[in-house]
Design a protein around this motif. Sequence first.
Motif, PDB file in Angstrom:
ATOM      1  N   SER A  92       0.560  -1.544   0.132  1.00 31.18           N
ATOM      2  CA  SER A  92       0.247   0.108  -0.485  1.00 31.18           C
ATOM      3  C   SER A  92       1.033   1.283  -0.265  1.00 31.18           C
ATOM      4  O   SER A  92       2.097   0.872   0.634  1.00 31.18           O
ATOM      5  N   ILE A  93       0.316   2.935   0.033  1.00 30.34           N
ATOM      6  CA  ILE A  93       1.043   3.602  -0.452  1.00 30.34           C
ATOM      7  C   ILE A  93       0.423   4.868   0.117  1.00 30.34           C
ATOM      8  O   ILE A  93      -0.951   4.562   0.694  1.00 30.34           O
ATOM      9  N   THR A  94       1.059   5.452   1.309  1.00 30.39           N
ATOM     10  CA  THR A  94       0.239   6.163   1.907  1.00 30.39           C
ATOM     11  C   THR A  94       0.852   7.953   1.820  1.00 30.39           C
ATOM     12  O   THR A  94       2.204   7.508   1.318  1.00 30.39           O
ATOM     13  N   ILE A  95      -0.026   8.530   1.965  1.00 32.07           N
ATOM     14  CA  ILE A  95       0.179   9.952   1.822  1.00 32.07           C
ATOM     15  C   ILE A  95      -0.309  10.185   2.975  1.00 32.07           C
ATOM     16  O   ILE A  95      -1.957  10.932   3.364  1.00 32.07           O
ATOM     17  N   VAL A 108       5.142  10.739   1.350  1.00 42.05           N
ATOM     18  CA  VAL A 108       4.489   9.883   0.493  1.00 42.05           C
ATOM     19  C   VAL A 108       5.583   8.639   0.491  1.00 42.05           C
ATOM     20  O   VAL A 108       6.720   8.989   0.475  1.00 42.05           O
ATOM     21  N   CYS A 109       4.812   7.772   1.106  1.00 40.72           N
ATOM     22  CA  CYS A 109       5.938   6.433   0.910  1.00 40.72           C
ATOM     23  C   CYS A 109       4.639   5.033   0.408  1.00 40.72           C
ATOM     24  O   CYS A 109       3.677   5.350  -0.106  1.00 40.72           O
ATOM     25  N   ARG A 160      12.503  15.943  -0.052  1.00 48.21           N
ATOM     26  CA  ARG A 160      13.238  15.308   0.147  1.00 48.21           C
ATOM     27  C   ARG A 160      12.951  13.794   0.515  1.00 48.21           C
ATOM     28  O   ARG A 160      11.877  13.349   0.199  1.00 48.21           O
ATOM     29  N   ALA A 161      14.496  12.755  -0.239  1.00 45.35           N
ATOM     30  CA  ALA A 161      13.876  11.518   0.153  1.00 45.35           C
ATOM     31  C   ALA A 161      14.817  10.487   1.449  1.00 45.35           C
ATOM     32  O   ALA A 161      15.962  11.033   1.410  1.00 45.35           O
ATOM     33  N   ARG A 175      10.260   6.737   1.274  1.00 39.18           N
ATOM     34  CA  ARG A 175       9.733   8.397   2.191  1.00 39.18           C
ATOM     35  C   ARG A 175      10.261   9.484   1.249  1.00 39.18           C
ATOM     36  O   ARG A 175      11.146   9.778   1.710  1.00 39.18           O
ATOM     37  N   PHE A 176       9.368   9.979   0.676  1.00 40.30           N
ATOM     38  CA  PHE A 176       9.586  11.540   0.371  1.00 40.30           C
ATOM     39  C   PHE A 176       8.846  12.520   0.750  1.00 40.30           C
ATOM     40  O   PHE A 176       7.227  12.269   1.114  1.00 40.30           O
ATOM     41  N   MET A 177       9.216  14.108   1.140  1.00 38.84           N
ATOM     42  CA  MET A 177       8.864  15.173   1.866  1.00 38.84           C
ATOM     43  C   MET A 177       8.739  16.186   1.255  1.00 38.84           C
ATOM     44  O   MET A 177      10.207  16.445   0.635  1.00 38.84           O
TER      45      MET A 177
END
Length: 183
Positions: A92-95, A108-109, A160-161, A175-177
Amino acid sequence: DVRRIDRLVTEISEASRIDAELSRATFETVDLASLVTNIIGSRENRSENEGRPVLFDSEAGRFLVRGEPSRLERVISNLLDNAVSFSPSEGSITIDLARADGWITMTVCDEGPGIPPGNEEKIFQRFYTERAESEKFGTHSGLGLSISQQIIEAHRGKIRAGNRLDAMGSVLGARFMVRLPLA
């Protein structure tokens, strides 16, 4: 091959135009929560998440930033495209959206293999791509994250990643921020 080349030429052209277009753009107030919700719905309608659930969570209220909506949409779509391509089929993907100290942070993970150590900044370089050998050649141009960085910096933000780690230090995914100034 023709489709791949066409996509590559289109993305190179877009990358070249972004700075010029954003320098002339009239920024408007954009609610990131609404934008994320709409993008998730559109992607689900077009089956772009390939069956992976996208879980969206945010604090209550609106998340207002000043920006160009279609460009911010491009960033969110690029991050979701990456998350889908690296997540396992059962992943799954989380935002998440959060507010703090005059900034909005969107995270976004995914549940994929994560980012190779030392490549956390390199992945934002044009044409950089590191894919599994099993993935079909030419599916990705290596421009999505570079374009996303360009857009976010034009909005006076940062991207950032990094990797999500468990208590033992094992990678749980990437994780992208994205940080943007509060409107």
